[in-house]
Design a protein around this motif. Sequence first.
Motif: not given
Lengths: 227, 227, 227, 227
Positions: D161, D163-170
Motif C-alpha cells: 500500500m 503512503v503518499k497516495k491512497d491505495g496500492p503502490v503503483i
Amino acid sequence: MEELKKLAAKEALRYIDDDMIIGLGTGSTTAYFIQMLGKKLMTEELEDVYGIPTSHQSRLLALESGIPVVTLDEVDAIDIAVDGADEVDPHLNLIKGRGAALTMEKIIEYRAGTFIVLVDESKLVEYLGQRVPVPIEVIPAAWRAIKEELEVFNATAELRMGVKKDGPVITDNGNFILDAKFIKIEDPLDMEIELNNIPGVVENGIFADIADIILVGTKEGVKKLER
Amino acid sequence: MEELKKLAAKEALRYIDDDMIIGLGTGSTTAYFIQMLGKKLMTEELEDVYGIPTSHQSRLLALESGIPVVTLDEVDAIDIAVDGADEVDPHLNLIKGRGAALTMEKIIEYRAGTFIVLVDESKLVEYLGQRVPVPIEVIPAAWRAIKEELEVFNATAELRMGVKKDGPVITDNGNFILDAKFIKIEDPLDMEIELNNIPGVVENGIFADIADIILVGTKEGVKKLER
Amino acid sequence: MEELKKLAAKEALRYIDDDMIIGLGTGSTTAYFIQMLGKKLMTEELEDVYGIPTSHQSRLLALESGIPVVTLDEVDAIDIAVDGADEVDPHLNLIKGRGAALTMEKIIEYRAGTFIVLVDESKLVEYLGQRVPVPIEVIPAAWRAIKEELEVFNATAELRMGVKKDGPVITDNGNFILDAKFIKIEDPLDMEIELNNIPGVVENGIFADIADIILVGTKEGVKKLER
Amino acid sequence: MEELKKLAAKEALRYIDDDMIIGLGTGSTTAYFIQMLGKKLMTEELEDVYGIPTSHQSRLLALESGIPVVTLDEVDAIDIAVDGADEVDPHLNLIKGRGAALTMEKIIEYRAGTFIVLVDESKLVEYLGQRVPVPIEVIPAAWRAIKEELEVFNATAELRMGVKKDGPVITDNGNFILDAKFIKIEDPLDMEIELNNIPGVVENGIFADIADIILVGTKEGVKKLER
C-alpha cells in the motif's frame, strides 16, 4: 502526394542548424523529415543536433536514422519542432491526431521556439472540422460519458477501434481516442480549452495559435504561410 | 478528528436511498462512509445500491465492505457522489488530491446528480491555497517543463515522491503528481481551466463549482453548507 | 468461415448454466458466443450469469449484449472460460494473441474450471508454430533486446505496428507485442516457460496444457476434442 | 550504515572506464554510486560514459548528477550494471524490489556484461527469504488470485500500500506489488522460474545466478564476493 510531402520536408531542413534541439513529430510527412535530418547528421553537414520524439514511432525512426534522442526533461529549451497536420485553417490553427500521438505532440510543440508544420495542399481548409474529426485522448473509464457530452457541441464521436489489435486503439499513454466530428468549429482556441476542461479528457487534437510556419507542398513548389 | 469524520460520514448516509448509483470517493473520511454503506446493504436497510469507485483504494474497500461495484461506462447516471476534500472555501470550491486520485474523482463527481463533500472543520479555509498545495496530475515526460511554467502563477511545485517505492509516486493512471503551492488562488474556476489547458496536465485538484453539499463534522455536530 | 465459427459458438452455449461465472475471450469467434449468451440472458433462458472479460473489446461487447460483467478480484472462482485460438495442436496446446489480449486471456483462462476453445477447422495444426507466429507481450524498453535474444530459439520476431495509430500497437496493459515466427515448437510447455522467464516478457501466446475442450466448426458439424 | 554503503559505492567506481555503458540501479546505496559517478564525469576523470537507468528515480538522479542517459534500445551492449539488493545468499542469489523497480532492474542487469551488487553486511543471509519478502510485480486484475495461489508455496503475500497516495503502490510500469513472505526458498532459480510462469506475474524479485560481484561494505572495509 508523397512527392509533395517530401518537398515540404526538404524545405523544413533549411531551418535546422548545428547545436539545435528539434521536436520530432509523428506521421508519414514528418517521417521524410526525420530521415533527411538523419542523413545530414551522417554526412556531418549538421552537427550536435538532438531530437525529442513525440511518439514511439518517431523515436524508433530517429534512432534508425542516426539522430540521437533526448527527452523533454533533459533539455532547457526546444529550438524547433517539425510535424504534420490533418487540417490547417487560414489562421494557422490545426487539427492533429490521426496517428494517436496528439498529447505528446502538443506537449513538445507548444514548448518549441518555432513550430513548423508540413502539409500537402489537400490539408488546407476554410475552417477546422471541415473534413476530419478532432481526435480526443480520454481516460478509458470516461469514454462513454464524454462521447455523450460531446453532443452538446453538435459533435458525433466514435471510439477509435484497432486493426492489429482487437478492441479500442490504445495510445502511447495507455488511453482511448474518441474521434469527434464537428459540424464547424467556429472558435478553435475556445473549443480547445472547453474540451480540455471536460473531466477525463487528457488532451485534444485542436492546436490553436501554436503553429508558427506552415510549409505547404504544392505542384508549384513549397508555399510558406506565416503568422 | 476521527470522530468528526465519522459524524459527517454518518450524516451522508441519510441521502442514500434504494436503487441508487453512488460515486465512492477516496481517502480516510470517505472510507468511513463506504464501510457504513456496506453495513446498511448487509443488513438490508438499503437495497440495490451500486458503487462507482474513484480509485483502486475505494474499489478494494467497497468490495471488502460488500458493496457491488460498477464503472462509469455501465451506468446511465450517477445519483450521488460522496468524497472528502483537503480545502473548502466559502463558495464551496475545493482542493482535492492528497490521495493522488483526483482525476478519477473529478471524472465521477463532475457527473454526479448531487456531490456531497465530507470534511472536518479544519478543512474550511478563507480562500483556496491557504494551507495546502494543488495536486496536478501530469504526463511524466512533461513534469519538469510544467513545474517551471507554474512559476508564472507564482506557484512553487514539487514532484511528489513515494515512500513505499523509490522515485516519484505513480498514480492509478500511470502519471506523476506535482504539488503546486500557490500564494492565493483568486479565481478558482479560472485557475482550474488555465491549469487544464497546459499541455501535459491530465487534471488538477481544483474542483470549482461542482460541490453541492458540504457536511462539516464539528464538535457541535454536523454543519451543512449548501449552494 | 463465419458460419463455422457460429456453429462452434452455439455449441459452447450448451455448457453454460444458471449462476455461472464465465470468462469471456477476445476476437471474432468469441464475439458470436458473447452475443448469443447475451440473448439467452435477455430471454431469461439463463439467469444470474456474469461475465469476466479478457479485454476492453470483450467487455464493451458484453455490456452491449446485456451481460453483467465482474472482474477477477470480485469472484471466488471462474466456472467456464470460452475463447478462440490461432492454432491448436493435437495435444490441445494453443497459440493465441492475434488480438493482442493474450495476457489477460491467460490470466482468466488459466483459472477457469473448464476452458473451452472455439475454432474453425483451419486452426488445427500438426505442431505449434506451423502457420502463425507466437505473440509475446513485452515491456516497451526491452523490445529490441528480446527480439535479438529470440534468435537463440531460431525465431524471427517483428514488432507489431498499428494501423489506426502510428508506431507500435499498444496493448490494453500499455506494452508492445513482438510476433515471433518459430520454425517448429517442439515442446510447447517448455517453450512457454522459457519465454516467460526472459526479463521484460510479460506473457506469451503459447497456452500449453490449459485447454480442456476444443469445439471445432467443420462443414460436417461441430467436432469435439478433449483431453 | 550510510558510511558502509558509501564505501561499497566508491569501490564500484573502480570498475568503470571511459566509453562504458552503465546500468544504473535504484535505491539509496546505488544513489551514492550515481552521485560519485557524476562527479567523475564533471571533473573529466571519466569520459564518454552513459547511464541506463532502471527507474524514474535513478533516471532523475543521473540527470541531476550530470550523467547522460540512454535507454536499452539505443545500445548494443551494457558493460556493467551496479545496483543494491535486499538479501544476498552465499551463492550470490539476490532478493530485490523494496523500491518497486525490480522489473526494469532485472531487464537491465540480466543483460549487463558484469553485474555488481552493492550492500552493507546486514544484507548477507544464509538463504533467500530469511528476512525479507519477495516483491512480485503483478497485473492489477490478477492480484487477489495470485495472492491466494502463493499459499501453495507456503508464502503469505500482502498487497503493498502507498503512503503518499491512497491505495496500492503503483509501479513505474503501472502495476501492483505483492510482497510474498516465504518460509525458506530452497532453490532460488527454480522458484524464480515458477513465479514468472504464473499468469499475471510480470516479474519477481528473485535474481538467481545473475550477480557477478558483490561488494560488501563492512566495518573492516569492502569485502568482495565473486562467483
